[in-house]
Design a protein around this motif. Structure first.
Motif, short mmCIF file in Angstrom:
data_model
loop_
_atom_site.label_atom_id
_atom_site.label_comp_id
_atom_site.label_asym_id
_atom_site.label_seq_id
_atom_site.Cartn_x
_atom_site.Cartn_y
_atom_site.Cartn_z
N VAL A 34 1.17 -0.82 0.19
CA VAL A 34 -0.06 -0.01 0.33
C VAL A 34 1.26 1.29 0.03
CG1 VAL A 34 -1.70 1.29 1.06
CG2 VAL A 34 -1.77 -1.14 1.36
N GLU A 35 0.85 2.24 -0.76
CA GLU A 35 1.53 3.27 -0.67
C GLU A 35 0.46 4.58 -0.80
OE1 GLU A 35 3.09 3.71 -4.51
OE2 GLU A 35 4.37 2.12 -4.34
N THR A 36 0.81 5.77 -0.12
CA THR A 36 -0.43 6.88 0.28
C THR A 36 0.77 7.80 -0.20
OG1 THR A 36 0.95 7.17 2.44
CG2 THR A 36 -0.89 5.97 2.08
N GLN A 37 -0.07 9.06 -0.42
CA GLN A 37 0.80 10.21 -0.89
C GLN A 37 -1.02 11.26 0.14
OE1 GLN A 37 0.74 11.52 -4.97
NE2 GLN A 37 -0.16 10.55 -5.56
N GLU A 38 0.20 12.62 0.26
CA GLU A 38 -1.42 14.12 0.71
C GLU A 38 -1.26 13.83 -0.85
OE1 GLU A 38 -1.77 17.58 3.68
OE2 GLU A 38 -0.46 15.84 4.04
N ILE A 39 -2.56 14.11 -1.12
CA ILE A 39 -3.25 15.28 -2.40
C ILE A 39 -3.54 16.55 -1.56
CG2 ILE A 39 -3.06 13.16 -3.69
CD1 ILE A 39 -6.55 12.93 -3.55
N GLU A 40 -4.20 17.66 -2.72
CA GLU A 40 -4.95 18.15 -2.49
C GLU A 40 -5.81 18.53 -1.24
OE1 GLU A 40 -7.26 16.92 -5.77
OE2 GLU A 40 -4.86 16.83 -5.03
N PRO A 41 -6.33 19.35 -0.48
CA PRO A 41 -7.38 19.19 0.41
C PRO A 41 -8.77 19.10 0.06
CG PRO A 41 -6.19 21.37 1.18
CD PRO A 41 -5.35 20.48 -0.43
N TRP A 42 -9.65 19.33 0.39
CA TRP A 42 -11.24 19.07 0.16
C TRP A 42 -12.23 19.74 1.05
CZ3 TRP A 42 -14.40 16.74 -3.77
CH2 TRP A 42 -15.29 17.72 -3.43
N ARG A 43 -12.58 21.18 0.03
CA ARG A 43 -13.03 22.56 1.14
C ARG A 43 -14.72 22.34 0.86
NH1 ARG A 43 -8.24 24.24 -0.48
NH2 ARG A 43 -6.82 25.06 1.51
N ASP A 44 -15.02 22.56 1.69
CA ASP A 44 -16.96 23.20 1.69
C ASP A 44 -17.13 23.08 2.21
OD1 ASP A 44 -19.33 22.59 0.91
OD2 ASP A 44 -19.59 20.08 2.07
N GLY A 45 -17.42 24.95 1.55
CA GLY A 45 -17.84 26.03 2.46
C GLY A 45 -16.25 26.31 3.50
N ASP A 46 -17.10 26.29 4.78
CA ASP A 46 -15.60 26.91 5.80
C ASP A 46 -14.60 25.33 6.11
OD1 ASP A 46 -16.63 29.90 6.14
OD2 ASP A 46 -17.84 29.32 8.05
N MET A 47 -15.57 24.72 5.83
CA MET A 47 -14.70 22.51 6.25
C MET A 47 -13.95 22.90 5.10
SD MET A 47 -16.47 19.12 6.47
CE MET A 47 -16.34 19.29 4.23
N VAL A 48 -12.66 22.72 5.82
CA VAL A 48 -11.25 22.23 5.04
C VAL A 48 -11.22 20.48 5.74
CG1 VAL A 48 -8.97 22.06 4.26
CG2 VAL A 48 -10.94 23.71 4.32
N TRP A 49 -11.57 19.44 4.87
CA TRP A 49 -10.21 18.46 5.53
C TRP A 49 -9.24 17.74 4.71
CZ3 TRP A 49 -15.68 15.09 4.15
CH2 TRP A 49 -16.34 15.55 5.60
N ARG A 50 -8.11 17.58 4.95
CA ARG A 50 -6.67 16.66 4.74
C ARG A 50 -7.64 15.52 3.79
NH1 ARG A 50 -1.84 17.62 8.85
NH2 ARG A 50 -0.84 17.38 6.91
N ARG A 51 -6.04 15.41 2.82
CA ARG A 51 -6.69 14.10 2.18
C ARG A 51 -5.28 13.34 1.53
NH1 ARG A 51 -10.91 14.65 -3.08
NH2 ARG A 51 -9.34 16.42 -3.76
N LEU A 52 -5.50 11.46 2.52
CA LEU A 52 -4.00 10.86 1.92
C LEU A 52 -5.08 10.20 0.91
CD1 LEU A 52 -1.46 10.02 3.17
CD2 LEU A 52 -3.43 8.45 4.50
N GLN A 53 -4.20 10.04 -0.03
CA GLN A 53 -4.77 8.87 -1.41
C GLN A 53 -4.20 7.64 -0.78
OE1 GLN A 53 -3.72 9.37 -6.18
NE2 GLN A 53 -5.48 10.21 -5.51
N ALA A 54 -4.35 6.53 -1.28
CA ALA A 54 -3.79 5.02 -0.95
C ALA A 54 -3.62 4.42 -2.51
CB ALA A 54 -4.29 4.55 -0.18
N THR A 55 -3.34 4.21 -3.24
CA THR A 55 -3.07 2.83 -3.88
C THR A 55 -2.61 1.57 -3.19
OG1 THR A 55 -1.84 4.76 -5.39
CG2 THR A 55 -2.07 2.15 -6.67
N PHE A 56 -3.29 0.82 -3.46
CA PHE A 56 -3.01 -0.67 -3.71
C PHE A 56 -2.34 -1.77 -3.98
CE2 PHE A 56 -6.35 1.43 -0.28
CZ PHE A 56 -6.07 0.60 0.69
N ALA A 57 -1.63 -2.73 -3.86
CA ALA A 57 -1.24 -3.63 -5.20
C ALA A 57 -1.83 -4.53 -5.39
CB ALA A 57 -0.34 -4.34 -3.96
#
Length: 239
Positions: free
Chosen positions: A134-157
């Motif tokens: 499993v490989e991961t990388q942080e990608i651009e955050p998700w914004r919805d109004g005032d809410m901001v979530w950081r995002r982690l993309q996972a790639t599975f073998a």
């Protein structure tokens, strides 16, 4: 290990604590439109599931009536009677879903594969992201109004049986997973937005007890309906 992955693992109890356990068991109360769409309404409405935390396997019981239970692994899925004898099985089960769409009905072993694959993935998250393959990388955050979530993309073998090779985790301000996006490859690559909430502490590990899954639009936003799957967890144990 990415900085965000380390933050997420620590927020959920830490990899060292997680590695002290080998199985998780929970009672599930399940609903949503998917089960009826697949011709399996009611079969897994109230069920106990146990998943492995090292090897990839899962078991649901009861699986229907007469004390039956399922046994899922990536290479084989079976349904057993109360004595442990195999009633039905599928070898190389993922191949049986070729050309399926969201509306294609499932056999009982196909349901067992989907349910096992799904719950193994869900209950092993986020610690699954630290496993080999499993490989991961942080990608651009998700914004919805005032809410901001950081995002982690996972790639599975390819050898890991899960919904799709690429999946995205949305991380709240506390480092907990708030949303999990994937495409359900065995159901026509249907895009899903899976929301997690109501976390509890189980032996030092943070586990969400409410899951709600909705269709996902091309722009990444969830549709408000239909509710595809609902899962409420209780009686959670780690051993």
């Amino acid at each position: 290990m990415t900085t965000l992955l380390a933050t997420v693992l620590d927020a959920h109890g830490g990899l060292a604590r997680w590695n002290q356990f080998s199985t998780m068991t929970a009672h599930l109360a399940q609903g949503g439109a998917l089960w009826g769409l697949k011709g399996k309404a009611g079969l897994l409405d109230a069920v106990d599931v146990t998943v492995g935390l090292r090897d990839e396997w899962a078991s649901h019981a009861p699986f229907g009536s007469d004390g039956r239970r399922s046994r899922f692994t990536p290479d084989r899925v079976s349904i057993e009677d109360a004595a442990g004898s195999t009633i039905e099985e599928l070898v190389d089960p993922r191949a049986s879903f070729q050309a399926h769409t969201l509306e294609t009905p499932w056999s009982d072993p196909q349901l067992a594969y989907f349910a096992g694959c799904a719950m193994w993935t869900y209950l092993n998250m986020p610690f699954l992201l630290a496993y080999p393959g499993v490989e991961t990388q942080e990608i651009e955050p998700w914004r919805d109004g005032d809410m901001v979530w950081r995002r982690l993309q996972a790639t599975f073998a390819p050898g890991i049986a899960t919904h799709s090779r690429i999946q995205t985790l949305y991380v709240d301000a506390d480092g907990l997973i708030a949303r999990h996006d994937y495409d359900v490859e065995i159901a026509g690559s249907t895009p899903g937005a899976h929301f997690l909430s109501d976390y509890v502490d189980v032996s030092g590990i943070k586990v969400p007890t409410q899951r709600r899954i909705f269709p996902r639009r091309p722009d990444g936003r969830p549709m408000p309906e239909p509710l595809v799957v609902s899962i409420d967890l209780s009686a959670i144990t780690l051993s």
